[in-house]
Scaffold this motif. Structure first.
Motif, PDB file in Angstrom:
ATOM      1  N   LEU A  40       0.829  -1.216   0.000  1.00  0.00           N
ATOM      2  CA  LEU A  40       0.000   0.000   0.000  1.00  0.00           C
ATOM      3  C   LEU A  40       0.859   1.260   0.000  1.00  0.00           C
ATOM      4  O   LEU A  40       0.596   2.203  -0.754  1.00  0.00           O
ATOM      5  N   LYS A  41       1.894   1.288   0.846  1.00  0.00           N
ATOM      6  CA  LYS A  41       2.729   2.490   0.888  1.00  0.00           C
ATOM      7  C   LYS A  41       3.554   2.631  -0.384  1.00  0.00           C
ATOM      8  O   LYS A  41       3.784   3.748  -0.857  1.00  0.00           O
ATOM      9  N   PHE A  42       3.996   1.502  -0.930  1.00  0.00           N
ATOM     10  CA  PHE A  42       4.753   1.530  -2.181  1.00  0.00           C
ATOM     11  C   PHE A  42       3.878   2.056  -3.318  1.00  0.00           C
ATOM     12  O   PHE A  42       4.326   2.869  -4.142  1.00  0.00           O
ATOM     13  N   ALA A  43       2.614   1.613  -3.361  1.00  0.00           N
ATOM     14  CA  ALA A  43       1.688   2.079  -4.396  1.00  0.00           C
ATOM     15  C   ALA A  43       1.461   3.586  -4.284  1.00  0.00           C
ATOM     16  O   ALA A  43       1.396   4.297  -5.305  1.00  0.00           O
ATOM     17  N   ALA A  44       1.364   4.097  -3.046  1.00  0.00           N
ATOM     18  CA  ALA A  44       1.157   5.531  -2.848  1.00  0.00           C
ATOM     19  C   ALA A  44       2.349   6.330  -3.354  1.00  0.00           C
ATOM     20  O   ALA A  44       2.188   7.364  -4.028  1.00  0.00           O
ATOM     21  N   LEU A  45       3.558   5.853  -3.075  1.00  0.00           N
ATOM     22  CA  LEU A  45       4.757   6.570  -3.511  1.00  0.00           C
ATOM     23  C   LEU A  45       4.955   6.467  -5.019  1.00  0.00           C
ATOM     24  O   LEU A  45       5.408   7.422  -5.657  1.00  0.00           O
ATOM     25  N   VAL A  46       4.606   5.330  -5.605  1.00  0.00           N
ATOM     26  CA  VAL A  46       4.672   5.205  -7.061  1.00  0.00           C
ATOM     27  C   VAL A  46       3.690   6.168  -7.713  1.00  0.00           C
ATOM     28  O   VAL A  46       3.981   6.767  -8.765  1.00  0.00           O
ATOM     29  N   ALA A  47       2.519   6.353  -7.082  1.00  0.00           N
ATOM     30  CA  ALA A  47       1.534   7.313  -7.609  1.00  0.00           C
ATOM     31  C   ALA A  47       2.112   8.724  -7.605  1.00  0.00           C
ATOM     32  O   ALA A  47       1.891   9.501  -8.549  1.00  0.00           O
ATOM     33  N   VAL A  48       2.874   9.069  -6.579  1.00  0.00           N
ATOM     34  CA  VAL A  48       3.518  10.390  -6.531  1.00  0.00           C
ATOM     35  C   VAL A  48       4.522  10.526  -7.671  1.00  0.00           C
ATOM     36  O   VAL A  48       4.592  11.570  -8.341  1.00  0.00           O
ATOM     37  N   VAL A  49       5.299   9.473  -7.892  1.00  0.00           N
ATOM     38  CA  VAL A  49       6.293   9.499  -8.971  1.00  0.00           C
ATOM     39  C   VAL A  49       5.607   9.640 -10.331  1.00  0.00           C
ATOM     40  O   VAL A  49       6.033  10.442 -11.185  1.00  0.00           O
ATOM     41  N   LEU A  50       4.537   8.878 -10.557  1.00  0.00           N
ATOM     42  CA  LEU A  50       3.816   8.954 -11.833  1.00  0.00           C
ATOM     43  C   LEU A  50       3.190  10.329 -12.036  1.00  0.00           C
ATOM     44  O   LEU A  50       3.218  10.887 -13.150  1.00  0.00           O
ATOM     45  N   LEU A  51       2.607  10.884 -10.978  1.00  0.00           N
ATOM     46  CA  LEU A  51       2.025  12.224 -11.077  1.00  0.00           C
ATOM     47  C   LEU A  51       3.097  13.245 -11.427  1.00  0.00           C
ATOM     48  O   LEU A  51       2.891  14.113 -12.295  1.00  0.00           O
ATOM     49  N   ALA A  52       4.242  13.143 -10.774  1.00  0.00           N
ATOM     50  CA  ALA A  52       5.339  14.066 -11.066  1.00  0.00           C
ATOM     51  C   ALA A  52       5.803  13.933 -12.509  1.00  0.00           C
ATOM     52  O   ALA A  52       6.076  14.928 -13.191  1.00  0.00           O
ATOM     53  N   ALA A  53       5.881  12.677 -12.984  1.00  0.00           N
ATOM     54  CA  ALA A  53       6.290  12.450 -14.373  1.00  0.00           C
ATOM     55  C   ALA A  53       5.297  13.077 -15.348  1.00  0.00           C
ATOM     56  O   ALA A  53       5.698  13.665 -16.375  1.00  0.00           O
ATOM     57  N   LEU A  54       3.997  12.969 -15.053  1.00  0.00           N
ATOM     58  CA  LEU A  54       2.975  13.573 -15.912  1.00  0.00           C
ATOM     59  C   LEU A  54       3.102  15.091 -15.921  1.00  0.00           C
ATOM     60  O   LEU A  54       3.022  15.734 -16.974  1.00  0.00           O
ATOM     61  N   VAL A  55       3.295  15.676 -14.751  1.00  0.00           N
ATOM     62  CA  VAL A  55       3.407  17.139 -14.645  1.00  0.00           C
ATOM     63  C   VAL A  55       4.628  17.631 -15.406  1.00  0.00           C
ATOM     64  O   VAL A  55       4.571  18.620 -16.165  1.00  0.00           O
ATOM     65  N   ILE A  56       5.753  16.942 -15.221  1.00  0.00           N
ATOM     66  CA  ILE A  56       6.988  17.342 -15.907  1.00  0.00           C
ATOM     67  C   ILE A  56       6.869  17.129 -17.409  1.00  0.00           C
ATOM     68  O   ILE A  56       7.283  17.980 -18.211  1.00  0.00           O
ATOM     69  N   GLY A  57       6.246  15.997 -17.794  1.00  0.00           N
ATOM     70  CA  GLY A  57       6.102  15.701 -19.218  1.00  0.00           C
ATOM     71  C   GLY A  57       5.218  16.704 -19.937  1.00  0.00           C
ATOM     72  O   GLY A  57       5.525  17.139 -21.058  1.00  0.00           O
ATOM     73  N   ARG A  58       4.121  17.096 -19.340  1.00  0.00           N
ATOM     74  CA  ARG A  58       3.201  18.036 -19.966  1.00  0.00           C
ATOM     75  C   ARG A  58       3.823  19.417 -20.151  1.00  0.00           C
ATOM     76  O   ARG A  58       3.486  20.146 -21.089  1.00  0.00           O
ATOM     77  N   SER A  59       4.719  19.776 -19.250  1.00  0.00           N
ATOM     78  CA  SER A  59       5.338  21.096 -19.343  1.00  0.00           C
ATOM     79  C   SER A  59       6.648  21.077 -20.115  1.00  0.00           C
ATOM     80  O   SER A  59       7.285  22.125 -20.286  1.00  0.00           O
ATOM     81  N   GLY A  60       7.060  19.876 -20.537  1.00  0.00           N
ATOM     82  CA  GLY A  60       8.343  19.773 -21.220  1.00  0.00           C
ATOM     83  C   GLY A  60       9.519  20.041 -20.292  1.00  0.00           C
ATOM     84  O   GLY A  60      10.598  20.430 -20.750  1.00  0.00           O
ATOM     85  N   GLY A  61       9.300  19.855 -19.002  1.00  0.00           N
ATOM     86  CA  GLY A  61      10.369  20.057 -18.030  1.00  0.00           C
ATOM     87  C   GLY A  61      10.488  21.482 -17.534  1.00  0.00           C
ATOM     88  O   GLY A  61      11.341  21.780 -16.686  1.00  0.00           O
ATOM     89  N   GLU A  62       9.630  22.377 -18.037  1.00  0.00           N
ATOM     90  CA  GLU A  62       9.748  23.792 -17.652  1.00  0.00           C
ATOM     91  C   GLU A  62       9.342  24.056 -16.204  1.00  0.00           C
ATOM     92  O   GLU A  62       9.717  25.090 -15.636  1.00  0.00           O
TER      93      GLU A  62
END
Length: 453
Positions: A156-178
């Protein structure tokens, strides 16, 4: 009760992996972005440096577990390297740090729980003690149940932290890293209050517990193979999660917001996925702390049980239940946890948590150094197989442990010395009071030779 039957080997690779990861990832990590936000990119490089050092320590414990797959972990290894007296002193300080640390974990669990149920804050001491005994009951019932709880909470805790990583990847990807702050060479540095070294010293606490699978070795299936694999894999996976999840939150949210937040990861998730997702992240912090407490309560019972079997703790603690759990050792340790919480009831939760963590981590760092030096000695004696590359890793682990003790500060070092010195008179008192034939009863030929020397 029975004298001490052979425990059921209920822990396979996945439960051992969950024990390593679950004991490292507690509720404190969910607050780590608030501490690392002022470091900027130095914080991310601090995670890299600490992960490298932790992996060296993981190789140490994996190698020792492969050569000496005995219950007791650090106690068994330092006994092989230095004899029973040194082993007792090191293990004593480590065991004290366990039940003191468990008081800290239980105290830290109440804080995120209070965000979900605010009414409990007026009864925090009672709730904290109740949680300790709930987890103790799980550990007393059976090792298999303990392992399953550990596996579930880790998932459960691993899934929560992976969700944070995936969300961060989406945010960074959509902005092109800006959205990320730029990496400027003038801002990077090893020294200073916000340098890489300071960040690494801060992140080191998140790796305490990487040795967790070595302590209950007699409950592990094929321990000489399972424990090294779980220790190395658990440390590597947790290090990667730490790096990406914590760094993402620290870098993507405004520094002013993160440093003032009591739940930075929950704030980060709520910003993009809404308040309900943020509440779920706060619940994940509760689950994370509960899982960490479950794993550490297991160790606080297994350590004195292993020492009692060797005759250096009272035989009373070597007795086990019909299910093979060290029932008496668990009850004694949890009574001590309860006393620590009760005697410090007048302190604020924050002050109590910081003091207990300082005491627990100081002893853990001493154990890491003792095992690192012990591995080097055993390798020199030819009792621990190691080529040049592994010897280099052993040396790096010893140097890393010394640096970690230095980075922990004078107060932490002094508390570590207090715990070590307190074990010396207790060791000789126990040896004097135990009946003949019950002192150091499980020493093998190699151990007796070291003891005589």
């Amino acid at each position: 009760m029975t004298a001490s039957p052979t425990p059921r080997r209920a822990f396979g690779f996945w439960i051992c992996l969950a024990l390593v990861m679950g004991n490292m990832i507690g509720s404190g990590f969910f607050l780590m972005p608030a501490s690392l936000a002022p470091f900027g990119w130095n914080g991310a490089f601090g995670w890299v440096a600490t992960t490298a050092g932790a992996l060296c320590l993981a190789v140490i414990f994996g190698s020792l577990a492969h050569a000496f797959p005995k219950a007791g972990g650090a106690y068994a290894y330092t006994r092989q390297a230095f004899g029973p007296t040194t082993a007792f002193v090191v293990a004593w300080s480590y065991w004290v740090s366990m039940w003191v640390g468990n008081a800290a974990i239980a105290t830290g669990l109440v804080a995120p729980l209070a965000t979900l149920f605010p009414s409990i804050i007026d009864h925090s001491a009672i709730v904290t003690i109740a949680i300790v005994w709930m987890v103790t009951g799980i550990n007393c019932f059976s090792a298999l149940l303990t392992g399953r709880v550990q596996l579930l909470t880790t998932i459960l805790k691993f899934a929560a932290l992976v969700a944070v990583v995936l969300l961060a990847a989406l945010v960074i990807g959509r902005s092109g890293g800006e959205v990320l702050p730029p990496i400027r060479l003038q801002d990077l540095g090893f020294g200073g209050e916000t340098g890489i070294a300071a960040a690494a010293a801060l992140t080191l606490w998140s790796f305490l517990g990487l040795e967790s699978a070595t302590v209950p070795a007699e409950r592990v299936k094929d321990p000489s193979r399972t424990i090294p694999r779980a220790t190395l894999a658990g440390t590597a996976i947790t290090g990667c999660i730490y790096l990406f999840a914590c760094s993402a939150v620290a870098l993507l949210l405004p520094v002013e917001q993160v440093v003032k937040s009591g739940a930075p990861m929950a704030d980060f998730v709520a910003l993009y996925w809404g308040p309900f997702a943020g509440t779920m992240m706060a619940a994940a912090a509760v689950v994370s702390a509960f899982g960490a407490l479950n794993g550490w309560v297991l160790l606080q019972g297994e350590m004195p049980w292993a020492m009692a079997k060797d005759g250096v703790f009272p035989r009373f603690l070597a007795k086990t239940s019909s299910r093979g759990t060290p029932l008496r050792a668990h009850i004694v340790a949890s009574l001590l946890v309860t006393l620590v919480i009760s005697f410090n009831f007048t302190r604020s939760i924050g002050d109590l948590f910081q003091f207990l963590i300082l005491l627990a981590t100081s002893a853990a760092l001493v154990v890491y150094l003792a095992c690192s030096v012990g591995a080097l000695r055993l390798a020199r004696q030819g009792r621990l197989p190691a080529g040049r590359a592994r010897l280099l890793v052993f040396l790096l682990a010893a140097l890393f442990s010394c640096w970690a003790l230095y980075g922990a500060g004078v107060e932490s070092l002094l508390w570590g010395m207090v715990l070590l010195l307190s074990g010396i008179p207790i060791h000789f008192l126990m040896r004097r009071n135990l009946p003949p034939g019950e002192t150091v009863s499980s020493l093998g030929p190699d151990d007796q030779e070291l003891n005589d020397a």
